[in-house]
Design an enzyme around this catalytic site. Structure first.
Site, PDB file in Angstrom:
ATOM      1  N   GLY A  69       0.992  -1.103  -0.130  1.00 52.03           N
ATOM      2  CA  GLY A  69       0.068  -0.258  -0.053  1.00 52.03           C
ATOM      3  C   GLY A  69       0.794   1.091  -0.039  1.00 52.03           C
ATOM      4  N   SER A  70       1.893   1.186   0.254  1.00 57.30           N
ATOM      5  CA  SER A  70       2.436   1.935   0.769  1.00 57.30           C
ATOM      6  C   SER A  70       3.056   2.889  -0.361  1.00 57.30           C
ATOM      7  CB  SER A  70       3.965   2.323   1.996  1.00 57.30           C
ATOM      8  OG  SER A  70       3.504   1.889   3.238  1.00 57.30           O
ATOM      9  N   ASN A 150      -8.046   3.678   8.284  1.00 56.99           N
ATOM     10  CA  ASN A 150      -7.584   2.480   9.763  1.00 56.99           C
ATOM     11  C   ASN A 150      -7.657   2.777  10.709  1.00 56.99           C
ATOM     12  OD1 ASN A 150      -5.281   5.167   8.464  1.00 56.99           O
ATOM     13  ND2 ASN A 150      -4.316   4.341   9.943  1.00 56.99           N
ATOM     14  N   GLN A 178      -7.793  -0.506   3.619  1.00 60.15           N
ATOM     15  CA  GLN A 178      -8.978  -0.588   4.142  1.00 60.15           C
ATOM     16  C   GLN A 178     -10.157  -1.961   3.958  1.00 60.15           C
ATOM     17  OE1 GLN A 178      -7.930  -1.580   7.406  1.00 60.15           O
ATOM     18  NE2 GLN A 178      -5.811  -0.676   7.618  1.00 60.15           N
ATOM     19  N   SER A 198      -3.251  -3.098  -0.768  1.00 61.62           N
ATOM     20  CA  SER A 198      -1.892  -3.640   0.288  1.00 61.62           C
ATOM     21  C   SER A 198      -2.941  -5.394   0.645  1.00 61.62           C
ATOM     22  CB  SER A 198      -2.476  -3.420   1.116  1.00 61.62           C
ATOM     23  OG  SER A 198      -0.667  -3.923   2.140  1.00 61.62           O
ATOM     24  N   HIS A 200      -1.723  -8.009   2.151  1.00 64.95           N
ATOM     25  CA  HIS A 200      -2.332  -8.382   3.814  1.00 64.95           C
ATOM     26  C   HIS A 200      -2.015  -7.573   4.685  1.00 64.95           C
ATOM     27  CE1 HIS A 200       0.152  -5.031   6.527  1.00 64.95           C
ATOM     28  NE2 HIS A 200       0.338  -4.657   5.025  1.00 64.95           N
ATOM     29  N   THR A 236      12.453  -8.261 -10.989  1.00 66.56           N
ATOM     30  CA  THR A 236      11.745  -8.982 -11.168  1.00 66.56           C
ATOM     31  C   THR A 236      10.209  -9.271 -10.545  1.00 66.56           C
ATOM     32  OG1 THR A 236      13.664  -9.968 -12.425  1.00 66.56           O
ATOM     33  CG2 THR A 236      11.609 -11.990 -11.549  1.00 66.56           C
ATOM     34  N   CYS A 323       2.178   2.991  13.177  1.00 66.29           N
ATOM     35  CA  CYS A 323       3.318   3.726  13.147  1.00 66.29           C
ATOM     36  C   CYS A 323       3.277   4.920  14.778  1.00 66.29           C
ATOM     37  CB  CYS A 323       3.230   4.887  11.407  1.00 66.29           C
ATOM     38  SG  CYS A 323       2.265   3.725  10.529  1.00 66.29           S
TER      39      CYS A 323
HETATM   40  C1  LIG Z   1      -1.972  -0.368   5.492  1.00 67.05           C
HETATM   41  C2  LIG Z   1      -1.919   0.902   5.485  1.00 67.05           C
HETATM   42  C3  LIG Z   1      -1.257   1.589   4.495  1.00 67.05           C
HETATM   43  C4  LIG Z   1      -0.202   0.338   3.799  1.00 67.05           C
HETATM   44  O1  LIG Z   1       0.235  -0.588   3.338  1.00 67.05           O
HETATM   45  P1  LIG Z   1       1.631  -1.383   2.800  1.00 67.05           P
HETATM   46  O2  LIG Z   1       0.824  -2.821   2.115  1.00 67.05           O
HETATM   47  O3  LIG Z   1       1.462  -1.646   4.985  1.00 67.05           O
HETATM   48  O4  LIG Z   1       2.872  -0.432   3.195  1.00 67.05           O
HETATM   49  C5  LIG Z   1      -1.132   2.469   3.646  1.00 67.05           C
HETATM   50  N1  LIG Z   1      -2.713   2.966   4.001  1.00 67.05           N
HETATM   51  C6  LIG Z   1      -3.431   2.209   4.906  1.00 67.05           C
HETATM   52  C7  LIG Z   1      -4.470   2.530   4.531  1.00 67.05           C
HETATM   53  C8  LIG Z   1      -2.941   1.258   5.643  1.00 67.05           C
HETATM   54  O5  LIG Z   1      -3.855   1.183   6.411  1.00 67.05           O
END
Ligand SMILES: *Cc1c(COP(=O)(O)O)cnc(C)c1O
Length: 394
Positions: A69-70, A150, A178, A198, A200, A236, A323
């Protein structure tokens, strides 16, 4: 253990794990290689792209894989800024409750000469579409507003904001990390140009995500190198992770009505239960809220102590965002909805998963009630509040 921190990360689903291991065993070639073994990896990668595109109403060529996501947030915002700069447009609109992946990218752009305007949210954590309409200027190159928050779980009026941006011909990005896999998202209906996700956060593996970029929106690469991902993201490709992400998303979307109904019921049970604690308040909007999100402030306590004592009782939760915890600053989101520092410090976020039982929810309610009462027992702030030396805020 009761895991109630799914907004931080989720456990991989069986389906995702199966896809991951099968690919690692069988399809480990380099998708850029020309022999059959490489081409099988290419096919698997493109199949993952098709599944992801289908899940959000996009076309496969509008999806690029990122590390999460980042990275997707960074690339979306940088790309829109680059497009804007070329047209002499350097004003960017966003909100005060964005994830740091967005806020810190915007701070960087500000140093590079962009003007960043953060729209305030209501005390429920909502942005009104009219706020966006009024704030868009001739030189606005990007509006970036998150789909769902989030920390406090608020779901923004994305389709309405998208409509305004489309009418005014301003690029619209949404951090949907989210939302994807949890609530229905369709990039066409929502009229978004750029969207980040993202894996995960929806029971896929960590270290992979995707960026949707509407056809015609030119992406800037953050990583120079080979011509992977149509030249927009060198390196890759992580085919097993991409396949696992696609499998997780496909499953999450197929089961969404069921999961969301179940989570909403348990969420509201938790909100009712925790709402009985005196001098406590729900953060965020009670209705326009992610199915699995519960966030409270309890006056007179420290969120960190609450978390540690809940951990002793086998409950994994969070206070503010991962964070933010570890630093002494209270959550910028709680401050943005008008919580004062002392109150913002006493926050608890529970983000539940579909496997939670009613008995576990009741266990959480009992434990939080006990721990809050215990902590208040030796809190100097609570003593002052009870003695009338300070007025209660909640
Ligand atoms: C977790 C999160 C991210 C970051 O995603 P990563 O895959 O951990 O880099 C960005 N935005 C929101 C709203 C998130 O909850």
């Amino acid at each position: 253990m009761i895991y109630a921190d799914n907004a931080a990360t989720t456990r991989m689903s069986k389906t995702a794990k199966k896809a991951l291991t099968e690919m690692m065993d069988g399809v480990w070639g380099n998708p850029s290689s020309l022999y059959v073994h490489g081409q099988k990896a290419r096919e698997a990668l493109e199949e993952a792209r098709e599944k992801i595109a289908a899940a959000i109403g996009a076309e496969p060529r509008e999806i690029i894989f990122t590390s999460g996501g980042s990275e997707a947030d960074n690339q979306a915002i940088r790309s829109a800024a680059e497009i804007g700069k070329q047209k002499g447009k350097t004003h960017i609109l966003s909100s005060t409750i964005e994830h740091h992946a967005v806020l810190h990218t915007l701070e960087r752009l500000q140093k590079e000469g962009f003007e960043v305007e953060l729209l305030p949210v209501s005390e429920k954590g909502m942005i009104r579409p009219e706020q966006v309409a009024e704030a868009i200027r001739e030189d606005t190159c990007l509006v970036t507003v998150m789909y769902a928050n989030n920390e406090i779980g608020t779901i923004q009026p994305i389709a309405e904001i998208g409509n305004i941006c489309r009418e005014k011909q301003v690029l619209f990005h949404t951090d949907a990390v989210q939302a994807i896999g949890h609530i229905p998202v369709n990039v066409r209906e929502d009229q978004v140009d750029l969207l980040s996700a993202s894996a995960h956060k929806f029971h896929g593996p960590k270290g992979i995500g995707f960026l949707y970029a509407r056809k015609g929106v030119r992406l800037t690469s953050l990583i120079e190198g080979g011509a992977q991902e149509r030249g927009k993201r060198a390196g890759t490709e992580n085919v097993p992770a991409a396949a696992a992400m696609a499998a997780a998303l496909e499953e999450a979307v197929a089961r969404m009505p069921e999961t969301a109904a179940r989570l909403t019921a348990v969420r509201d049970r938790l909100i009712r239960g925790l709402g009985q604690i005196p001098h406590a308040a729900l953060n965020g909007d009670a209705e326009r809220r992610l199915p699995g999100n519960v966030n409270f402030c309890f006056e007179g306590i420290e969120g960190e102590s609450l978390l540690l004592l809940l951990d002793d009782r086998g409950i994994c939760a969070s206070s503010g965002s991962a964070c933010t915890s570890g630093s002494l600053d209270p959550s910028h989101v709680l401050l943005a909805i008008g919580r004062v520092h002392d109150v913002a410090h006493g926050s608890l976020r529970l983000s539940i998963g579909e496997d939670i039982t009613d008995a576990e929810a009741d266990q959480i309610i009992r434990d939080v009630k006990e721990v809050v009462a215990y902590l208040r027992g030796f809190s100097p702030i609570w003593r002052d509040l009870m003695a009338g030396k300070k007025p209660f805020i909640l």
